[in-house]
Design a protein around this motif. Structure first.
Motif, PDB file in Angstrom:
ATOM      1  N   PRO A  71       0.288 -14.206  27.792  1.00 55.35           N
ATOM      2  CA  PRO A  71      -0.577 -13.021  27.751  1.00 55.35           C
ATOM      3  C   PRO A  71      -0.100 -11.948  26.775  1.00 55.35           C
ATOM      4  CG  PRO A  71      -0.209 -13.696  30.017  1.00 55.35           C
ATOM      5  CD  PRO A  71       0.692 -14.536  29.157  1.00 55.35           C
ATOM      6  N   ASP A  72       1.208 -11.713  26.696  1.00 58.26           N
ATOM      7  CA  ASP A  72       1.690 -10.675  25.783  1.00 58.26           C
ATOM      8  C   ASP A  72       1.464 -11.065  24.329  1.00 58.26           C
ATOM      9  OD1 ASP A  72       3.674 -12.650  26.154  1.00 58.26           O
ATOM     10  OD2 ASP A  72       5.294 -11.262  25.667  1.00 58.26           O
ATOM     11  N   ARG A  73       1.520 -12.344  24.041  1.00 59.86           N
ATOM     12  CA  ARG A  73       1.262 -12.818  22.676  1.00 59.86           C
ATOM     13  C   ARG A  73      -0.206 -12.603  22.305  1.00 59.86           C
ATOM     14  NH1 ARG A  73       0.895 -18.549  20.456  1.00 59.86           N
ATOM     15  NH2 ARG A  73       1.063 -18.182  18.230  1.00 59.86           N
ATOM     16  N   VAL A  74      -1.104 -12.911  23.238  1.00 63.94           N
ATOM     17  CA  VAL A  74      -2.534 -12.702  22.996  1.00 63.94           C
ATOM     18  C   VAL A  74      -2.818 -11.203  22.865  1.00 63.94           C
ATOM     19  CG1 VAL A  74      -4.879 -13.053  23.875  1.00 63.94           C
ATOM     20  CG2 VAL A  74      -3.151 -14.836  24.204  1.00 63.94           C
TER      21      VAL A  74
ATOM     22  N   ASP B 113      -0.797  -8.812  21.944  1.00 60.75           N
ATOM     23  CA  ASP B 113      -0.265  -8.328  20.663  1.00 60.75           C
ATOM     24  C   ASP B 113      -1.202  -8.683  19.519  1.00 60.75           C
ATOM     25  OD1 ASP B 113       1.948  -7.252  21.911  1.00 60.75           O
ATOM     26  OD2 ASP B 113       3.302  -8.897  21.346  1.00 60.75           O
ATOM     27  N   ARG B 114      -1.735  -9.892  19.554  1.00 61.67           N
ATOM     28  CA  ARG B 114      -2.663 -10.327  18.501  1.00 61.67           C
ATOM     29  C   ARG B 114      -3.923  -9.472  18.515  1.00 61.67           C
ATOM     30  NH1 ARG B 114      -2.923 -15.501  16.459  1.00 61.67           N
ATOM     31  NH2 ARG B 114      -3.656 -15.515  14.352  1.00 61.67           N
ATOM     32  N   VAL B 115      -4.452  -9.214  19.703  1.00 63.84           N
ATOM     33  CA  VAL B 115      -5.658  -8.393  19.821  1.00 63.84           C
ATOM     34  C   VAL B 115      -5.381  -6.982  19.309  1.00 63.84           C
ATOM     35  CG1 VAL B 115      -7.286  -7.342  21.454  1.00 63.84           C
ATOM     36  CG2 VAL B 115      -6.675  -9.766  21.682  1.00 63.84           C
ATOM     37  N   ARG B 116      -4.230  -6.424  19.643  1.00 69.25           N
ATOM     38  CA  ARG B 116      -3.876  -5.072  19.179  1.00 69.25           C
ATOM     39  C   ARG B 116      -3.895  -4.981  17.649  1.00 69.25           C
ATOM     40  NH1 ARG B 116       0.151  -5.488  23.155  1.00 69.25           N
ATOM     41  NH2 ARG B 116      -0.448  -4.349  25.014  1.00 69.25           N
ATOM     42  N   THR B 117      -3.469  -6.054  16.966  1.00 71.24           N
ATOM     43  CA  THR B 117      -3.470  -6.011  15.500  1.00 71.24           C
ATOM     44  C   THR B 117      -4.896  -5.892  14.973  1.00 71.24           C
ATOM     45  OG1 THR B 117      -3.562  -8.426  15.156  1.00 71.24           O
ATOM     46  CG2 THR B 117      -1.366  -7.413  15.327  1.00 71.24           C
TER      47      THR B 117
ATOM     48  N   VAL C  23      -4.082 -10.067  29.835  1.00 72.13           N
ATOM     49  CA  VAL C  23      -4.229  -9.477  28.501  1.00 72.13           C
ATOM     50  C   VAL C  23      -4.961  -8.142  28.617  1.00 72.13           C
ATOM     51  CG1 VAL C  23      -5.427  -9.712  26.273  1.00 72.13           C
ATOM     52  CG2 VAL C  23      -4.139 -11.653  27.218  1.00 72.13           C
ATOM     53  N   LEU C  24      -6.060  -8.136  29.363  1.00 73.79           N
ATOM     54  CA  LEU C  24      -6.828  -6.897  29.525  1.00 73.79           C
ATOM     55  C   LEU C  24      -5.995  -5.814  30.188  1.00 73.79           C
ATOM     56  CD1 LEU C  24     -10.274  -8.439  30.517  1.00 73.79           C
ATOM     57  CD2 LEU C  24      -9.643  -7.394  28.320  1.00 73.79           C
ATOM     58  N   ASP C  25      -5.208  -6.181  31.184  1.00 74.95           N
ATOM     59  CA  ASP C  25      -4.314  -5.213  31.829  1.00 74.95           C
ATOM     60  C   ASP C  25      -3.321  -4.643  30.820  1.00 74.95           C
ATOM     61  OD1 ASP C  25      -5.543  -5.538  34.296  1.00 74.95           O
ATOM     62  OD2 ASP C  25      -3.986  -6.868  35.091  1.00 74.95           O
ATOM     63  N   GLN C  26      -2.760  -5.507  29.979  1.00 74.68           N
ATOM     64  CA  GLN C  26      -1.777  -5.057  28.994  1.00 74.68           C
ATOM     65  C   GLN C  26      -2.392  -4.163  27.926  1.00 74.68           C
ATOM     66  OE1 GLN C  26       0.664  -8.205  27.366  1.00 74.68           O
ATOM     67  NE2 GLN C  26       1.013  -9.107  29.383  1.00 74.68           N
ATOM     68  N   LEU C  27      -3.679  -4.343  27.668  1.00 76.26           N
ATOM     69  CA  LEU C  27      -4.338  -3.517  26.651  1.00 76.26           C
ATOM     70  C   LEU C  27      -4.588  -2.095  27.140  1.00 76.26           C
ATOM     71  CD1 LEU C  27      -6.911  -6.047  25.145  1.00 76.26           C
ATOM     72  CD2 LEU C  27      -4.790  -5.213  24.093  1.00 76.26           C
ATOM     73  N   GLY C  28      -4.529  -1.889  28.457  1.00 76.53           N
ATOM     74  CA  GLY C  28      -4.734  -0.548  29.004  1.00 76.53           C
ATOM     75  C   GLY C  28      -6.108  -0.003  28.632  1.00 76.53           C
ATOM     76  N   SER C  29      -6.142   1.217  28.114  1.00 77.80           N
ATOM     77  CA  SER C  29      -7.427   1.848  27.780  1.00 77.80           C
ATOM     78  C   SER C  29      -8.137   1.145  26.617  1.00 77.80           C
ATOM     79  CB  SER C  29      -7.223   3.327  27.460  1.00 77.80           C
ATOM     80  OG  SER C  29      -6.391   3.468  26.324  1.00 77.80           O
ATOM     81  N   ASP C  30      -7.404   0.392  25.814  1.00 78.80           N
ATOM     82  CA  ASP C  30      -8.021  -0.349  24.710  1.00 78.80           C
ATOM     83  C   ASP C  30      -8.904  -1.496  25.190  1.00 78.80           C
ATOM     84  OD1 ASP C  30      -7.150   1.188  22.600  1.00 78.80           O
ATOM     85  OD2 ASP C  30      -5.364  -0.037  22.212  1.00 78.80           O
TER      86      ASP C  30
END
Length: 190
Positions: free
Chosen positions: A172-175, A177-181, A73-80
């Motif tokens: 992980p992509d679902r988590v 995506d939820r965090v991004r919202t 999840v952290l990897d997918q969030l990138g700089s976020d």
């Protein structure tokens, strides 16, 4: 028959409301020790979205899987990911010392391990509505025990208030995506 269906529908409608009420009591407050030996509270993570999970380092399968998911999840969030605090709270303070947590979590960068006294861990678990129970040791070694525990991913807002609880097997992509919202600024309502 019609009355039975109506009653069943009313009962089913009450389940999500009861679950939402139960989840809304999640406070997210804690006073624990981090893996560097520092005393920390939930207030120290103010300003960041928090991903929190409970477990223990001797867990054979679920905990490493959840930690791997959180790393992805952290990897997918990138700089976020700099806007997110990811916390692993141990329910096994006897074995999960700060030094042991630090060594174990080397395999999961950007995840902070927390533990404390049995009383501190119990208080944190109560606040998150987490259940855990130490099992009897297997064999003659008193330190070879398992700890049954709630396995979920809690998402808390920047103030530490409860936002969501996701199943431990969430993709992980679902988590992410939820965090991004929750990271996105809310648009003003007209």
């Amino acid at each position: 028959m019609r009355r039975l269906l109506l009653t069943l529908m009313m009962c089913l409608a009450m389940v999500p409301a009861a679950r939402a009420q139960e989840d809304s009591r999640v406070s997210g407050r804690f006073l624990l020790t981090d893996m560097n030996g520092r005393t920390v509270t939930d207030e120290m993570y103010r300003g960041k979205i928090r991903l929190v999970t409970f477990g223990y380092t001797f867990c054979p399968d679920i905990c490493p899987t959840v930690l791997n998911t959180l790393s992805m999840v952290l990897d997918q969030l990138g700089s976020d990911k700099a806007k997110v605090a990811t916390l692993f709270i141990s329910v096994d303070p006897e074995r999960d010392t700060p030094a042991h947590l630090k060594e174990y979590l080397n395999a999961f960068p950007d995840i902070t391990g927390l533990s404390g006294t049995p009383e501190q861990v119990a208080a944190a678990a109560r606040n998150f509505k987490v259940r855990y129970e130490r099992q009897k040791p297997e064999g003659d070694d008193p330190r070879s025990y398992a700890v049954d525990h709630t396995a979920s991913i809690y998402i808390m807002d920047r103030e530490g208030d409860f936002l969501a609880k996701m199943p431990h097997m969430s993709a992980p992509d679902r988590v992410a995506d939820r965090v991004r919202t929750y990271l996105s600024p809310r648009k003003a309502e007209n």
